[in-house]
Design a protein around this motif. Structure first.
Motif, short mmCIF file in Angstrom:
data_model
loop_
_atom_site.label_atom_id
_atom_site.label_comp_id
_atom_site.label_asym_id
_atom_site.label_seq_id
_atom_site.Cartn_x
_atom_site.Cartn_y
_atom_site.Cartn_z
N SER A 155 -6.59 14.50 -1.04
CA SER A 155 -5.91 15.09 -2.21
C SER A 155 -6.85 15.96 -3.04
CB SER A 155 -5.28 14.00 -3.08
OG SER A 155 -6.26 13.19 -3.67
N PHE A 166 1.00 9.02 2.62
CA PHE A 166 1.73 9.99 1.81
C PHE A 166 2.77 9.29 0.95
CE2 PHE A 166 0.65 12.00 5.98
CZ PHE A 166 -0.48 12.67 5.52
N ASN A 167 2.28 8.32 0.15
CA ASN A 167 3.13 7.58 -0.77
C ASN A 167 4.31 6.93 -0.03
OD1 ASN A 167 3.42 6.63 -3.37
ND2 ASN A 167 4.86 8.25 -3.93
N ARG A 195 -2.67 9.08 9.44
CA ARG A 195 -2.02 10.08 8.57
C ARG A 195 -1.70 11.36 9.35
NH1 ARG A 195 -6.35 8.62 4.93
NH2 ARG A 195 -5.59 7.37 3.19
#
Ligand code: ADP
Ligand code: UDP
Length: 245
Positions: A111, A46-47, A226
């Motif tokens: 995404s 997530f960046n 994640r």
């Protein structure tokens, strides 16, 4: 022969640290055309909002990536891969990275599911190819070819070459993983310029691919990190075991 051996020996000597990224460290070598990729256990998602480590990931990703680059090179895809130096180190051609994350999707996930409201795993009528601008400060935004040309990120000819190699990699790797009982759901590639030519760079591993076990649908990739699904190390090891078969 002697000269070649000496040159190879020299190239293996680790020089200055050139760059430290989220998953790898890049070192210079005595040969200006070659660098060393050192694979870390660090993981981000997530960046980089989520950070952690996956024990032994660097070793497993180096081995998995090596096998995949050897396979792709044998099938005619030009890559930066030179050789494996150690458990965590890979010798590669130094490239000027094209600042794009090239994403291929065979099923909806991540995404794309969020963007288009598609249930994870939804079949796609045709392969999706996306470009993201490799800019951590902007969160790697989704862009199209006109943005790439407008920002001079790559030429039209380079985009065409990147597209061609990317679709070739998808064909080859979808079959490669299917033979190992894994479905290649999506993945990310990076390309670079080397002596005027576009070649495949970076890594291909469970950090950069979604891989689902055929039959059970079990996720054997970074989605376990994640989404805190557990058995993360085991999943990477399972991919390595299959790739080594
Ligand atoms: P990030 O920069 O996204 O945190 P990594 O931790 O994986 O990613 O760092 C590796 C860096 O090295 C990336 O920025 C990648 O674009 C770059 N890179 C990969 N292959 C090469 C290569 N052959 N030559 C130069 N740079 C490369
Ligand atoms: N991916 C990657 N690095 C990135 C972004 C994506 O390796 O910086 C990979 C990711 O592992 C997946 C594919 O590209 O296999 C598509 O990722 P998606 O855009 O769905 O990313 P998410 O938002 O789920 O992280």
């Amino acid at each position: 022969m002697m000269a070649q051996d000496k040159e190879e020996g020299a190239a293996m000597k680790k020089g200055n640290k050139l760059y430290e990224g989220k998953a790898k460290i890049i070192y210079a070598t005595e040969n200006p055309d070659l660098i060393i990729q050192y694979f870390k256990d660090d993981a981000t998602a997530f960046n980089a909002a989520k950070k952690g480590t996956i024990a032994g990931k660097g070793v497993m990703n180096n081995k998995i990536s090596t096998k995949i680059f050897e396979f792709l090179a044998a099938k005619g895809v030009p890559t930066h891969f030179e050789k494996n130096l150690s458990d965590r180190e890979m010798l590669v051609k130094k490239v000027e990275i094209v600042p794009l994350e090239v994403i291929v999707r065979n099923r909806a996930a991540g995404s794309l599911s969020r963007l288009l409201g598609l249930k994870e795993g939804t079949a796609l009528a045709s392969t999706v190819l996306e470009f993201c601008y490799k800019r951590d400060d902007l969160g790697d935004p989704l862009i199209n070819e006109s943005h790439i040309l407008a920002l001079n990120l790559a030429t039209a000819e380079e985009v065409e070459t990147i597209r061609k190699y990317t679709l070739m990699v998808n064909e080859l790797l979808s079959k490669f993983f299917a033979n190992l009982g894994l479905e290649l759901i999506d993945f990310k590639l990076e390309f670079g310029r080397c002596k005027g030519k576009i070649i495949l760079a970076d890594e291909i591993s469970p950090d950069t691919c979604r891989l689902w076990e055929v039959g059970t649908g079990k996720k054997l990739d970074k989605d376990r990190f994640r989404h805190d699904l557990g058995d993360i190390e085991e999943a990477y090891q399972e991919v390595l075991n299959r790739v080594n078969k």
